[in-house]
Design a protein around this motif. Structure first.
Motif, mmCIF file in Angstrom:
data_model
loop_
_atom_site.group_PDB
_atom_site.id
_atom_site.type_symbol
_atom_site.label_atom_id
_atom_site.label_comp_id
_atom_site.label_asym_id
_atom_site.label_seq_id
_atom_site.Cartn_x
_atom_site.Cartn_y
_atom_site.Cartn_z
ATOM 1 N N PRO A 28 0.633 -1.206 0.391
ATOM 2 C CA PRO A 28 -0.373 -0.198 -0.432
ATOM 3 C C PRO A 28 0.737 1.286 0.068
ATOM 4 O O PRO A 28 1.760 1.165 0.123
ATOM 5 C CB PRO A 28 -0.778 -0.101 1.292
ATOM 6 N N PRO A 29 0.361 2.469 -0.420
ATOM 7 C CA PRO A 29 1.447 3.584 -0.671
ATOM 8 C C PRO A 29 1.494 3.999 0.673
ATOM 9 O O PRO A 29 2.347 4.396 1.324
ATOM 10 C CB PRO A 29 0.209 4.617 -1.199
ATOM 11 N N TRP A 193 -3.612 -3.339 5.319
ATOM 12 C CA TRP A 193 -3.739 -3.912 4.376
ATOM 13 C C TRP A 193 -4.705 -4.536 3.650
ATOM 14 O O TRP A 193 -4.561 -5.572 3.779
ATOM 15 C CB TRP A 193 -2.964 -2.847 2.906
ATOM 16 N N SER A 194 -5.412 -4.821 2.056
ATOM 17 C CA SER A 194 -6.120 -5.357 1.542
ATOM 18 C C SER A 194 -6.278 -5.675 -0.077
ATOM 19 O O SER A 194 -6.203 -4.369 -0.368
ATOM 20 C CB SER A 194 -7.449 -6.278 2.329
ATOM 21 N N ASP A 237 -19.284 -16.432 -4.653
ATOM 22 C CA ASP A 237 -19.272 -15.191 -5.404
ATOM 23 C C ASP A 237 -17.857 -14.968 -6.284
ATOM 24 O O ASP A 237 -17.153 -14.586 -7.255
ATOM 25 C CB ASP A 237 -19.385 -14.019 -4.952
ATOM 26 N N GLY A 238 -17.449 -16.330 -5.525
ATOM 27 C CA GLY A 238 -15.542 -16.318 -6.167
ATOM 28 C C GLY A 238 -14.115 -15.657 -5.600
ATOM 29 O O GLY A 238 -13.833 -15.221 -6.369
ATOM 30 N N ILE A 239 -14.553 -14.580 -5.263
ATOM 31 C CA ILE A 239 -13.912 -13.626 -4.857
ATOM 32 C C ILE A 239 -13.063 -13.256 -3.303
ATOM 33 O O ILE A 239 -14.291 -14.134 -2.373
ATOM 34 C CB ILE A 239 -14.921 -11.944 -4.312
ATOM 35 N N VAL A 240 -12.575 -13.273 -2.939
ATOM 36 C CA VAL A 240 -11.608 -12.953 -1.559
ATOM 37 C C VAL A 240 -11.051 -11.653 -1.352
ATOM 38 O O VAL A 240 -10.398 -10.975 -2.073
ATOM 39 C CB VAL A 240 -10.942 -14.070 -1.418
ATOM 40 N N GLU A 241 -11.161 -11.705 0.323
ATOM 41 C CA GLU A 241 -10.710 -10.384 0.628
ATOM 42 C C GLU A 241 -9.285 -11.260 1.330
ATOM 43 O O GLU A 241 -9.296 -11.211 2.423
ATOM 44 C CB GLU A 241 -10.727 -9.835 1.554
#
Length: 255
Positions: A28-29, A193-194, A237-241
């Motif tokens: 992350p910045p 961060w993620s 939904d096929g999305i992980v964080e």
């Protein structure tokens, strides 16, 4: 970890350089903000050598920040991938134990996910040699946020399958391990961060870690197939964080 297994894991990335470049997370910045704060001077315009640069994930971040950055990388496969992705950034072959850099030539030395592949008994004196007065050595690691339940459960599955202590590896990221000689006075900061990614990207990311790469394709593929089943049930939904804690250690030299 024995010296031979450590070397094998260190060299394992070269065959998976493209997978590494495509799927590993960046940073992350806020990490650059923290580096500048702890170092006491900006990255913009600074002479930076990014050691163990790999495919250039951190190098590109430093370059975008305005640093005059050169990469140092020992591996053939990683260096080739770096040159394809970042033809405008210079890269030198070498490693942290014997830096191919002149004395007092850098304002910053950075090690993103790479200090643990060095021998601190050699790498610490080399860093002190190459840094200018008032320069900074910055080491950081993206570590999994094990207080997030699904990440902790996944880490437990990896630990059981490969007989490793994931928690111990995270706890080893500290000043005493980074410099057993005590010559450097590190300050520690943590940045959370993620990123949200498809399951396929997440699996390719974890599959690019050395613990997978040294197991052989069959063993790694068997685990990743089982892991896909777990994640598909947990995230329909096929999305992980993916949630990370970047652990940053910064030490400065006398001005």
């Amino acid at each position: 970890m024995t010296a031979s297994s450590h070397a094998t894991r260190a060299q394992s990335f070269n065959a998976a350089a493209a997978q590494y470049a495509a799927n590993r997370p960046s940073y992350p910045p806020a990490l650059c903000d923290a580096i500048e704060d702890l170092a006491g001077h900006p990255l913009t315009g600074a002479g930076v050598a990014d050691i163990g640069a790999g495919t250039g994930i951190a190098t590109a971040l430093l370059h975008a920040r305005g640093a005059d950055v050169v990469a140092v990388e020992p591996g053939d496969g990683m260096a080739a991938q770096f040159r394809r992705a970042h033809p405008d950034i210079p890269i030198i072959r070498g490693d942290g134990n014997t830096l191919p850099l002149t004395t007092s030539s850098a304002d910053f030395l950075t090690y993103a996910q790479s200090w643990h592949w060095t021998d601190p008994a050699q790498a610490v004196p080399e860093a002190l040699r190459v840094l200018r007065p008032g320069g900074a050595l910055a080491l950081w690691w993206n570590t999994e946020a094990l207080d997030v339940s699904w990440i902790a459960e996944a880490a437990d599955r990896i630990a059981r399958y490969f007989d490793v202590n994931v928690q111990a590896e995270k706890q080893s990221v500290n000043a005493r391990v980074a410099d057993p000689t005590g010559r450097l006075d590190f300050v520690r900061r943590q940045v959370r961060w993620s990123r949200r990614v498809p399951i396929d990207t997440h699996l390719a990311n974890i599959g690019s870690h050395s613990i997978f790469l040294v197991q052989g394709e069959e063993a790694a593929a068997a685990f990743l197939a089982e892991e896909r089943d777990h994640l598909t049930r947990a995230f329909p939904d096929g999305i992980v964080e993916e949630v990370y804690d970047v652990i940053l250690l910064v030490a400065t030299t006398p001005a």
